[in-house]
Scaffold this active site. Structure first.
Site, PDB file in Angstrom:
ATOM      1  N   HIS A 144       4.297  14.629 -34.512  1.00  0.00           N
ATOM      2  CA  HIS A 144       3.182  13.889 -33.773  1.00  0.00           C
ATOM      3  C   HIS A 144       2.451  12.965 -34.759  1.00  0.00           C
ATOM      4  CE1 HIS A 144      -0.166  16.738 -34.615  1.00  0.00           C
ATOM      5  NE2 HIS A 144       0.760  17.606 -34.103  1.00  0.00           N
ATOM      6  N   ASP A 148      -0.847  11.760 -33.930  1.00  0.00           N
ATOM      7  CA  ASP A 148      -2.267  11.855 -33.795  1.00  0.00           C
ATOM      8  C   ASP A 148      -2.672  13.259 -34.484  1.00  0.00           C
ATOM      9  OD1 ASP A 148      -0.634  13.478 -31.963  1.00  0.00           O
ATOM     10  OD2 ASP A 148      -2.421  13.675 -30.364  1.00  0.00           O
ATOM     11  N   ASP A 183      -1.070  19.211 -40.656  1.00  0.00           N
ATOM     12  CA  ASP A 183      -0.721  18.992 -38.867  1.00  0.00           C
ATOM     13  C   ASP A 183      -1.085  17.741 -38.386  1.00  0.00           C
ATOM     14  OD1 ASP A 183      -0.371  19.558 -36.478  1.00  0.00           O
ATOM     15  OD2 ASP A 183      -2.404  20.365 -36.144  1.00  0.00           O
ATOM     16  N   GLU A 226       0.134  14.414 -28.925  1.00  0.00           N
ATOM     17  CA  GLU A 226       0.214  15.707 -28.999  1.00  0.00           C
ATOM     18  C   GLU A 226      -1.024  16.625 -28.889  1.00  0.00           C
ATOM     19  OE1 GLU A 226       1.274  19.781 -30.239  1.00  0.00           O
ATOM     20  OE2 GLU A 226      -0.172  18.496 -31.221  1.00  0.00           O
ATOM     21  N   GLU A 227      -2.061  16.361 -29.463  1.00  0.00           N
ATOM     22  CA  GLU A 227      -3.009  17.208 -29.542  1.00  0.00           C
ATOM     23  C   GLU A 227      -3.962  17.092 -28.308  1.00  0.00           C
ATOM     24  OE1 GLU A 227      -3.462  19.367 -31.796  1.00  0.00           O
ATOM     25  OE2 GLU A 227      -2.951  18.409 -33.637  1.00  0.00           O
TER      26      GLU A 227
HETATM   27 ZN   LIG Z   1       0.332  19.749 -34.779  1.00  0.00          ZN
END
Ligand SMILES: [Zn+2]
Length: 447
Positions: free
Chosen positions: A90, A92, A122, A156-157
């Site tokens: 991802h 974001d 992340d 995704e977040e």
């Molecule tokens: Zn992640």
């Protein structure tokens, strides 16, 4: 194992350098996703697409909502009969408050061999490493065995509605032939004490069950007898849920993790022995117990309460929220237990729900992931684990894609990956990125 046995493949110095530059550059493109719709992944998506195009690929930019951009490209493999592999990351990130950080979270600063900033683990690191590998292949004329679909997602977040959810719903054709996928939250070094290095590879995710409880009663004066008090009914239900001890439910991934980690501690674990006590075993596994403990049972924690507006008025309704998590296969039990614990007069419903996932740990792909990290970090041990939270893999699972958490990073002692995840001073060592590029190149070419 001698240094010379480590294959170098087509990974050159430029690929290693690019993994660092790309991580830093992507961090500088602020893609904060607060969940309020203000996030714009497009500049990061364009950055990625430009570099994929530079590797001779034809990336597609796809949006459900303007600015919420996803990128998908396919690399043709040499074996047309092989199933395709999805590699997704991802674009974001979660919010970061500069006041709390040692360096600005969107500076992408490289200091003393460490890249700092939101997304460093992340997961702009993985986005960058995959990009670096794909470009190294193009320079060396290398093709992987399987078709590889690379997907860089938005959102995704938050709900994934503009990201993997949208791709799975509206563009399934782009993932044709994909049976397995790899993404975040696995294959990082977990220092388990006494010099033991583990690489937990995610082969499953607990499901999410955010619940709303509502008690309906009879409103009235606070001085009167009232057997239909919504506050009392709700409080009793919440107390029962909070105190409930969920039974142990060991999924195949968690069973394998327990047996393997116990063996590394010279303990022979017989999970089917009468009277087997998982908590007792976990107590003997040192720091590594943290990899397993959150996923041996369902959980349901009360987190919010709301009722009433005046001390002498009994309200007609009271509500509470529960953060529930379900192990793979534990959904039915979760429902039945909640029905029983809430009791009559209290109604419960899902506010938000995500299915649990389970991936096999006896597949050739899983074995190749283990072999790849152990090859590049001799003496370490890959072990399976189940993630306690969720990722984009849930959305792609709707296309029949089995998801693994595999974004390799070799971290020194003192780098607590799980604390850096969504944490203050998120950062990643340059050496960790170099390791990740080598492992990914080796694994993705031969997978
Ligand atoms: Zn992640």
């Amino acid at each position: 194992m001698a240094e010379a046995t480590i294959p170098s493949g087509p990974v050159d110095d430029r690929a290693l350098d690019e993994s660092v530059t790309f991580t830093s550059d992507l961090i500088r493109i602020d893609t904060t996703n607060s969940g309020d719709g203000s996030c714009r992944e497009r500049p990061a998506a364009e950055y990625v697409a430009e570099r994929l195009a530079g590797a001779g690929l034809e990336p597609l930019l796809l949006e459900r909502t303007p600015g919420r951009t996803n990128v998908v490209a396919r690399i043709r493999g040499t074996d047309p009969s092989a199933d395709a592999l999805l590699v997704h990351g991802h674009l974001d990130v979660v919010p970061a408050d500069p006041a709390e950080w040692s360096v600005h979270p969107f500076s992408g600063e490289i200091r003393d061999g460490v890249v700092w900033g939101r997304g460093a683990v992340d997961m702009k690191n993985m986005d960058a490493m995959v990009l670096a590998v794909v470009r190294a292949w193009a320079r060396a004329g290398v093709r992987p065995r399987r078709d590889i679909v690379v997907a860089y997602t938005a959102d995704e977040e938050a709900s994934a509605a503009d990201g993997s959810g949208f791709l799975a719903d509206r563009h399934p054709e782009l993932f044709e032939g994909c049976t397995e996928g790899i993404s975040e939250s696995g294959a990082f070094t977990f220092h388990a004490g006494t010099g033991m290095s583990l690489y937990p590879i995610a082969a499953g995710e607990r499901g999410t069950a955010w619940l709303k409880l509502t008690a309906e009663g009879r409103a009235g004066h606070g001085s009167k007898v009232n057997k239909a008090n919504a506050v009392s009914a709700l409080a009793a239900a919440v107390a029962r849920i909070g105190a409930y001890e969920w039974p142990v439910r060991l999924t195949p991934t968690v069973r394998a993790a327990l047996v393997e980690i116990a063996a590394l501690h010279h303990i022979k674990a017989d999970l089917d022995a009468p009277g087997f006590d998982v908590d007792e075993l976990l107590g003997k596994l040192g720091p590594a117990a943290d990899l397993v403990a959150p996923t041996v049972r369902n959980s349901a924690n009360p987190t919010m309460l709301d009722a009433g507006y005046k001390v002498n008025v009994i309200p007609g309704r009271a509500t509470a929220h529960i953060d529930g998590r379900m192990v793979p296969g534990g959904e039915e039990e979760f429902h039945e237990t909640l029905d029983r614990l809430t009791g009559p007069g209290v109604h419960w419903e899902f506010d938000h729900r995500e299915i649990p996932l389970q991936a096999p740990v006896d597949s050739p792909t899983y074995a190749r992931m283990c072999a790849a990290v152990e090859l590049f970090d001799p003496g370490s041990h890959a072990v399976p684990y189940c993630m306690s939270g969720g990722t984009d893999a849930k959305q792609f699972s709707r296309l029949g894609i089995t998801g693994y958490g595999f974004s390799p990073l070799k971290l020194p002692v003192g780098f607590d990956y799980q604390a850096l995840f969504h944490g203050v001073d998120e950062r990643v060592p340059v050496d960790a990125l170099h390791f990740g590029v080598r492992v990914l190149d080796h694994f993705l070419r031969t997978a």
